[in-house]
Enzyme design. Sequence first.
Site, PDB file in Angstrom:
ATOM      1  N   HIS A   1       8.053 -18.489  51.171  1.00  0.00           N
ATOM      2  CA  HIS A   1       9.252 -19.297  51.360  1.00  0.00           C
ATOM      3  C   HIS A   1       8.975 -20.762  51.051  1.00  0.00           C
ATOM      4  O   HIS A   1       7.918 -21.257  51.432  1.00  0.00           O
ATOM      5  CB  HIS A   1       9.713 -19.159  52.823  1.00  0.00           C
ATOM      6  CG  HIS A   1      10.984 -19.880  53.112  1.00  0.00           C
ATOM      7  ND1 HIS A   1      12.202 -19.438  52.652  1.00  0.00           N
ATOM      8  CD2 HIS A   1      11.212 -21.027  53.794  1.00  0.00           C
ATOM      9  CE1 HIS A   1      13.133 -20.280  53.055  1.00  0.00           C
ATOM     10  NE2 HIS A   1      12.573 -21.251  53.743  1.00  0.00           N
TER      11      HIS A   1
ATOM     12  N   ARG B   1      23.212  -3.448  26.116  1.00  0.00           N
ATOM     13  CA  ARG B   1      23.452  -2.048  26.453  1.00  0.00           C
ATOM     14  C   ARG B   1      22.130  -1.394  26.884  1.00  0.00           C
ATOM     15  O   ARG B   1      21.083  -1.624  26.275  1.00  0.00           O
ATOM     16  CB  ARG B   1      24.019  -1.318  25.223  1.00  0.00           C
ATOM     17  CG  ARG B   1      24.349   0.133  25.469  1.00  0.00           C
ATOM     18  CD  ARG B   1      25.222   0.666  24.362  1.00  0.00           C
ATOM     19  NE  ARG B   1      24.611   0.599  23.045  1.00  0.00           N
ATOM     20  CZ  ARG B   1      23.745   1.496  22.578  1.00  0.00           C
ATOM     21  NH1 ARG B   1      23.385   2.521  23.318  1.00  0.00           N
ATOM     22  NH2 ARG B   1      23.239   1.366  21.364  1.00  0.00           N
TER      23      ARG B   1
ATOM     24  N   GLY C   1      24.409  -7.603  20.198  1.00  0.00           N
ATOM     25  CA  GLY C   1      24.374  -7.829  21.643  1.00  0.00           C
ATOM     26  C   GLY C   1      23.060  -7.408  22.264  1.00  0.00           C
ATOM     27  O   GLY C   1      22.982  -7.192  23.472  1.00  0.00           O
TER      28      GLY C   1
ATOM     29  N   ALA D   1       0.830  -1.202   0.000  1.00  0.00           N
ATOM     30  CA  ALA D   1       0.000   0.000   0.000  1.00  0.00           C
ATOM     31  C   ALA D   1       0.867   1.256   0.000  1.00  0.00           C
ATOM     32  O   ALA D   1       1.948   1.275   0.585  1.00  0.00           O
ATOM     33  CB  ALA D   1      -0.883  -0.006   1.242  1.00  0.00           C
TER      34      ALA D   1
HETATM   35  P1  NDP Z   1      18.660  -4.047  19.584  1.00  0.00           P
HETATM   36  O1  NDP Z   1      18.581  -2.637  19.177  1.00  0.00           O
HETATM   37  O2  NDP Z   1      18.180  -4.500  20.921  1.00  0.00           O
HETATM   38  O3  NDP Z   1      20.179  -4.534  19.471  1.00  0.00           O
HETATM   39  C1  NDP Z   1      20.934  -4.355  18.317  1.00  0.00           C
HETATM   40  C2  NDP Z   1      22.337  -4.835  18.589  1.00  0.00           C
HETATM   41  O4  NDP Z   1      23.086  -4.833  17.384  1.00  0.00           O
HETATM   42  C3  NDP Z   1      23.067  -3.959  19.580  1.00  0.00           C
HETATM   43  O5  NDP Z   1      23.828  -4.793  20.398  1.00  0.00           O
HETATM   44  C4  NDP Z   1      23.921  -3.081  18.677  1.00  0.00           C
HETATM   45  O6  NDP Z   1      25.110  -2.661  19.284  1.00  0.00           O
HETATM   46  C5  NDP Z   1      24.253  -4.045  17.558  1.00  0.00           C
HETATM   47  N1  NDP Z   1      24.550  -3.389  16.295  1.00  0.00           N
HETATM   48  C6  NDP Z   1      23.867  -2.404  15.663  1.00  0.00           C
HETATM   49  N2  NDP Z   1      24.440  -2.073  14.495  1.00  0.00           N
HETATM   50  C7  NDP Z   1      25.541  -2.863  14.373  1.00  0.00           C
HETATM   51  C8  NDP Z   1      26.552  -2.993  13.401  1.00  0.00           C
HETATM   52  N3  NDP Z   1      26.561  -2.241  12.298  1.00  0.00           N
HETATM   53  N4  NDP Z   1      27.538  -3.900  13.624  1.00  0.00           N
HETATM   54  C9  NDP Z   1      27.527  -4.659  14.741  1.00  0.00           C
HETATM   55  N5  NDP Z   1      26.593  -4.589  15.688  1.00  0.00           N
HETATM   56  C10 NDP Z   1      25.612  -3.692  15.517  1.00  0.00           C
HETATM   57  O7  NDP Z   1      17.935  -4.827  18.405  1.00  0.00           O
HETATM   58  P2  NDP Z   1      17.495  -6.353  18.229  1.00  0.00           P
HETATM   59  O8  NDP Z   1      17.703  -6.612  16.781  1.00  0.00           O
HETATM   60  O9  NDP Z   1      18.150  -7.255  19.204  1.00  0.00           O
HETATM   61  O10 NDP Z   1      15.966  -6.308  18.588  1.00  0.00           O
HETATM   62  C11 NDP Z   1      15.086  -5.429  17.869  1.00  0.00           C
HETATM   63  C12 NDP Z   1      13.915  -5.014  18.717  1.00  0.00           C
HETATM   64  O11 NDP Z   1      13.095  -6.114  18.992  1.00  0.00           O
HETATM   65  C13 NDP Z   1      14.343  -4.408  20.045  1.00  0.00           C
HETATM   66  O12 NDP Z   1      13.914  -3.063  20.054  1.00  0.00           O
HETATM   67  C14 NDP Z   1      13.631  -5.209  21.105  1.00  0.00           C
HETATM   68  O13 NDP Z   1      12.952  -4.345  21.982  1.00  0.00           O
HETATM   69  C15 NDP Z   1      12.641  -6.067  20.341  1.00  0.00           C
HETATM   70  N6  NDP Z   1      12.633  -7.444  20.883  1.00  0.00           N
HETATM   71  C16 NDP Z   1      12.100  -7.682  22.106  1.00  0.00           C
HETATM   72  C17 NDP Z   1      12.091  -8.942  22.634  1.00  0.00           C
HETATM   73  C18 NDP Z   1      11.541  -9.172  23.995  1.00  0.00           C
HETATM   74  O14 NDP Z   1      10.753  -8.364  24.467  1.00  0.00           O
HETATM   75  N7  NDP Z   1      11.925 -10.236  24.671  1.00  0.00           N
HETATM   76  C19 NDP Z   1      12.626 -10.085  21.884  1.00  0.00           C
HETATM   77  C20 NDP Z   1      13.200  -9.725  20.630  1.00  0.00           C
HETATM   78  C21 NDP Z   1      13.184  -8.446  20.156  1.00  0.00           C
HETATM   79  P3  NDP Z   1      25.199  -1.379  20.244  1.00  0.00           P
HETATM   80  O15 NDP Z   1      24.612  -1.795  21.550  1.00  0.00           O
HETATM   81  O16 NDP Z   1      26.672  -1.138  20.323  1.00  0.00           O
HETATM   82  O17 NDP Z   1      24.457  -0.291  19.555  1.00  0.00           O
END
Ligand code: NDP
Length: 365
Positions: free
Chosen positions: A348, A118, A89, A28
């Site tokens: 407990h 983080r 991470g 869309a």
């Molecule tokens: P996040 O934003 O949590 O994490 C992304 C990770 O990738 C960070 O560790 C980041 O590093 C790293 N990163 C980003 N760019 C690069 C790069 N170019 N090279 C290397 N590393 C990189 O995203 P996710 O993909 O893990 O999850 C996406 C969303 O989904 C999140 O917002 C989360 O809230 C949601 N989610 C929630 C869940 C739950 O509630 N249990 C389960 C799964 C997903 P840095 O920290 O250094 O920026």
Amino acid sequence: MVAELDRLEGVYRNILKNNGVETFDARATLVDAHTVALSTGETKTAKHILVATGGWPARPDIPGAELAITSNEIFHLDELPKSILIVGGGFIACEFACIMNGLGAKTTQFYRGAQVLRGFDDEARGLVSEEMIQSGVDLHLGTNVLEMKKVEDGIWVKATNGSEHVFDQVMFATGRAPNSANLGLEDLGISLDRSGAIEVDAYSQTAVPSVYAIGDVTNRINLTPVAIREGMAFVETVFKGNPTPVDHDLVPSAVFTQPELGTVGLSEEAARDQEPIEVYCTSFKPMQSAFAGNSNRVMMKLVVSQSSRKVLGCHIVAPQAGEMIQLAGIAVKMGATKEDFDRVVAVHPTMSEEIVTMRTPVRRG
Ligand code: NDP
């Protein structure tokens, strides 16, 4: 796995159908404030338009990036890889590192920073990564992928630390970007921020009054239950004449690693930047698993305001921490003080009884 996902999709389609929702399997584009053009050639008009297109996995721009899978493809693998590298991470990287390790794949994880997860409480993320390493995840901190190539026996990876490895699969879990491209938004005067997120006000309304947006495409708090709340608030506001802003404060969440990390409110570090605090924290080997010969540690932590005595943050690393934080979240959202927690009698023997029995702060400041 795919069959289960298909089943779930069928369930949701039925819910929509039974509620009189007409669905179109087409792309869309918004052509004006009240009109959507579909890739089938049809156009639809409406008084209000709600954009909820979610997010899409982002891939780092490195040679060979196309060889990696993302969380979109991992459910479609024909077989369990013998070895997998997970890059990132965050939530997805850590959860899938635990899943793949638990399933028996030799699991390596590269994270570019000094500690995974983080933004979460430092002590909590430290314990999660320690337990992940103990359970067999080969976690490399301060490490990223430089280059990848297809080789006979898998994918060759060169890392920033100079090491070279070959893996059956590489998965990028390097964040998700708002899925806002090619929707015709900018032409309508709807602005996107630097991440591509649609800019909305507290009522999820865009700069074009008839167009609203909710969920990951607005990049507020990217969690399914938050998107659902945003949807409910939209319904109240637009269809029930009851303007309802979305409450994004004190949202509990859990990372489903092993052990799980449940969290609500401020980390110790964020709280300390805000005001003087007291920290109550305990880390121990729970009796129930110790008897079974399991040595995994758990952690319970409360971050308390010195002036108001309110619990500003609660952080739990333990099996079932997701279940625990849902309930602790009620008290924290209600504004409970440390003394309110203390007035509750312990159950407990449980792990979570520690949350009401910590008497002396481990730190003040
Ligand atoms: P996040 O934003 O949590 O994490 C992304 C990770 O990738 C960070 O560790 C980041 O590093 C790293 N990163 C980003 N760019 C690069 C790069 N170019 N090279 C290397 N590393 C990189 O995203 P996710 O993909 O893990 O999850 C996406 C969303 O989904 C999140 O917002 C989360 O809230 C949601 N989610 C929630 C869940 C739950 O509630 N249990 C389960 C799964 C997903 P840095 O920290 O250094 O920026």
